[in-house]
Design a protein around this motif. Structure first.
Motif, PDB file in Angstrom:
ATOM      1  N   VAL A  12       0.846  -1.182   0.000  1.00 14.89           N
ATOM      2  CA  VAL A  12       0.000   0.000   0.000  1.00 14.89           C
ATOM      3  C   VAL A  12       0.887   1.239   0.000  1.00 14.89           C
ATOM      4  CG1 VAL A  12      -1.744   1.304   1.285  1.00 14.89           C
ATOM      5  CG2 VAL A  12      -1.852  -1.192   1.229  1.00 14.89           C
ATOM      6  N   LEU A  13       0.635   2.146  -0.950  1.00 18.63           N
ATOM      7  CA  LEU A  13       1.307   3.438  -0.992  1.00 18.63           C
ATOM      8  C   LEU A  13       0.468   4.424  -0.197  1.00 18.63           C
ATOM      9  CD1 LEU A  13       3.318   5.586  -2.116  1.00 18.63           C
ATOM     10  CD2 LEU A  13       1.766   5.798  -4.078  1.00 18.63           C
ATOM     11  N   ILE A  14       1.070   5.011   0.842  1.00 21.22           N
ATOM     12  CA  ILE A  14       0.389   6.048   1.621  1.00 21.22           C
ATOM     13  C   ILE A  14       0.996   7.388   1.252  1.00 21.22           C
ATOM     14  CG2 ILE A  14       0.011   7.023   3.911  1.00 21.22           C
ATOM     15  CD1 ILE A  14      -0.188   4.283   5.021  1.00 21.22           C
ATOM     16  N   THR A  15       0.142   8.348   0.951  1.00 22.80           N
ATOM     17  CA  THR A  15       0.565   9.716   0.689  1.00 22.80           C
ATOM     18  C   THR A  15      -0.076  10.605   1.747  1.00 22.80           C
ATOM     19  OG1 THR A  15       0.669   9.270  -1.685  1.00 22.80           O
ATOM     20  CG2 THR A  15       0.607  11.587  -1.010  1.00 22.80           C
ATOM     21  N   ILE A  16       0.769  11.384   2.431  1.00 23.05           N
ATOM     22  CA  ILE A  16       0.298  12.302   3.464  1.00 23.05           C
ATOM     23  C   ILE A  16       0.685  13.713   3.026  1.00 23.05           C
ATOM     24  CG2 ILE A  16       0.461  12.985   5.889  1.00 23.05           C
ATOM     25  CD1 ILE A  16       1.529  10.072   6.405  1.00 23.05           C
ATOM     26  N   ILE A  17      -0.271  14.617   3.026  1.00 25.76           N
ATOM     27  CA  ILE A  17      -0.005  16.018   2.697  1.00 25.76           C
ATOM     28  C   ILE A  17      -0.457  16.851   3.886  1.00 25.76           C
ATOM     29  CG2 ILE A  17      -0.464  17.926   1.112  1.00 25.76           C
ATOM     30  CD1 ILE A  17      -1.163  15.735  -0.997  1.00 25.76           C
ATOM     31  N   GLY A  18       0.458  17.653   4.419  1.00 28.83           N
ATOM     32  CA  GLY A  18       0.108  18.435   5.593  1.00 28.83           C
ATOM     33  C   GLY A  18       1.052  19.588   5.835  1.00 28.83           C
ATOM     34  N   GLU A  19       0.754  20.331   6.864  1.00 24.54           N
ATOM     35  CA  GLU A  19       1.559  21.483   7.226  1.00 24.54           C
ATOM     36  C   GLU A  19       2.973  21.051   7.614  1.00 24.54           C
ATOM     37  OE1 GLU A  19      -0.383  23.994  10.138  1.00 24.54           O
ATOM     38  OE2 GLU A  19      -2.334  23.373   9.363  1.00 24.54           O
ATOM     39  N   SER A  20       3.946  21.852   7.219  1.00 18.28           N
ATOM     40  CA  SER A  20       5.348  21.546   7.503  1.00 18.28           C
ATOM     41  C   SER A  20       5.628  21.402   8.993  1.00 18.28           C
ATOM     42  CB  SER A  20       6.260  22.629   6.921  1.00 18.28           C
ATOM     43  OG  SER A  20       6.163  22.640   5.518  1.00 18.28           O
ATOM     44  N   GLU A  75      -3.519   0.737   7.853  1.00 16.71           N
ATOM     45  CA  GLU A  75      -4.667   1.017   8.731  1.00 16.71           C
ATOM     46  C   GLU A  75      -4.215   1.806   9.956  1.00 16.71           C
ATOM     47  OE1 GLU A  75      -7.971   0.264   8.524  1.00 16.71           O
ATOM     48  OE2 GLU A  75      -7.734  -0.651   6.551  1.00 16.71           O
ATOM     49  N   ASP A  76      -3.148   1.337  10.605  1.00 15.80           N
ATOM     50  CA  ASP A  76      -2.641   2.001  11.815  1.00 15.80           C
ATOM     51  C   ASP A  76      -2.163   3.415  11.523  1.00 15.80           C
ATOM     52  OD1 ASP A  76      -3.142  -0.326  13.216  1.00 15.80           O
ATOM     53  OD2 ASP A  76      -1.064  -1.028  13.126  1.00 15.80           O
ATOM     54  N   ILE A  77      -1.464   3.591  10.409  1.00 14.12           N
ATOM     55  CA  ILE A  77      -0.920   4.902  10.063  1.00 14.12           C
ATOM     56  C   ILE A  77      -2.040   5.890   9.761  1.00 14.12           C
ATOM     57  CG2 ILE A  77       0.427   6.166   8.337  1.00 14.12           C
ATOM     58  CD1 ILE A  77       2.272   3.621   8.242  1.00 14.12           C
ATOM     59  N   LEU A  78      -3.015   5.471   8.969  1.00  8.39           N
ATOM     60  CA  LEU A  78      -4.133   6.374   8.647  1.00  8.39           C
ATOM     61  C   LEU A  78      -4.926   6.749   9.894  1.00  8.39           C
ATOM     62  CD1 LEU A  78      -5.505   5.051   5.239  1.00  8.39           C
ATOM     63  CD2 LEU A  78      -4.043   7.026   5.667  1.00  8.39           C
ATOM     64  N   ARG A  79      -5.113   5.807  10.791  1.00  2.00           N
ATOM     65  CA  ARG A  79      -5.824   6.098  12.043  1.00  2.00           C
ATOM     66  C   ARG A  79      -5.062   7.141  12.855  1.00  2.00           C
ATOM     67  NH1 ARG A  79      -6.530   1.211  13.317  1.00  2.00           N
ATOM     68  NH2 ARG A  79      -8.588   1.037  12.403  1.00  2.00           N
ATOM     69  N   PHE A  93      -4.066   9.634   1.934  1.00  2.00           N
ATOM     70  CA  PHE A  93      -4.800   8.664   1.142  1.00  2.00           C
ATOM     71  C   PHE A  93      -3.884   7.487   0.841  1.00  2.00           C
ATOM     72  CE2 PHE A  93      -3.178  11.923  -1.716  1.00  2.00           C
ATOM     73  CZ  PHE A  93      -2.555  11.208  -2.723  1.00  2.00           C
ATOM     74  N   ARG A  94      -4.474   6.385   0.445  1.00  2.00           N
ATOM     75  CA  ARG A  94      -3.693   5.184   0.161  1.00  2.00           C
ATOM     76  C   ARG A  94      -4.160   4.547  -1.138  1.00  2.00           C
ATOM     77  NH1 ARG A  94      -5.912   1.165   4.897  1.00  2.00           N
ATOM     78  NH2 ARG A  94      -8.096   1.366   4.346  1.00  2.00           N
ATOM     79  N   GLN A  95      -3.224   3.828  -1.741  1.00  2.00           N
ATOM     80  CA  GLN A  95      -3.492   3.138  -2.994  1.00  2.00           C
ATOM     81  C   GLN A  95      -2.818   1.781  -2.942  1.00  2.00           C
ATOM     82  OE1 GLN A  95      -1.560   6.644  -4.844  1.00  2.00           O
ATOM     83  NE2 GLN A  95      -2.989   6.253  -6.508  1.00  2.00           N
TER      84      GLN A  95
END
Length: 103
Positions: A12-20, A75-79, A93-95
Motif C-alpha cells: 500500500v502506498l500512503i501519501t500524506i499532505i500536511g503542514e510543515s 490502517e494504523d498509520i491512517l488512524r 490517502f492510500r493506494q
C-alpha cells in the motif's frame, strides 16, 4: 499489465499532505510503525485550508510524505494521521500497489 516472471508483492502506498510544522510528528509516527523508508517533498496548492504557496520557509508551507507499507500497517498509520488533524491542514490517502520484491 502482466507481472508474470517479475517478483512483485502487494503493498500500500500512503501519501500524506500536511503542514510543515507536522513533519517531525509524522516522521516519528512512521518510524514507530517500523517503516523502512519514506520520501518527503515540499508541496504547494490550494484547498479547504486556503492556499499553501511555500514562499516563506516554515510559514504557510506544506509537505508531502510517501511511503510503501503493508495493508495492516496502512490502517494504523491512517488512524494515527486522523488523530493528528486537530486544526491542522492534513490529509492522507492510500493506494494498492505492486512492489518489486527481493524474494
Amino acid at each position: 499489465m502482466s507481472t508474470e516472471g517479475i517478483p512483485v508483492k502487494t503493498a500500500v502506498l500512503i501519501t500524506i499532505i500536511g503542514e510543515s510544522v507536522l513533519r517531525e510528528r509524522l516522521v516519528k509516527l512512521l518510524k514507530s510503525k517500523e517503516v523502512t523508508g519514506y520520501t518527503i517533498s515540499q508541496a504547494q496548492g490550494e484547498g479547504g485550508h486556503g492556499r499553501r504557496l511555500g514562499d516563506i520557509a516554515g510559514y504557510n508551507t506544506n509537505i508531502e510524505i510517501k511511503t510503501v507499507v503493508s495493508p495492516e500497517d496502512s490502517e494504523d498509520i491512517l488512524r494515527a494521521v486522523m488523530e493528528m488533524r486537530n486544526g491542522h491542514a492534513l490529509m492522507a490517502f492510500r493506494q494498492n500497489v505492486e512492489l518489486l520484491s527481493n524474494e
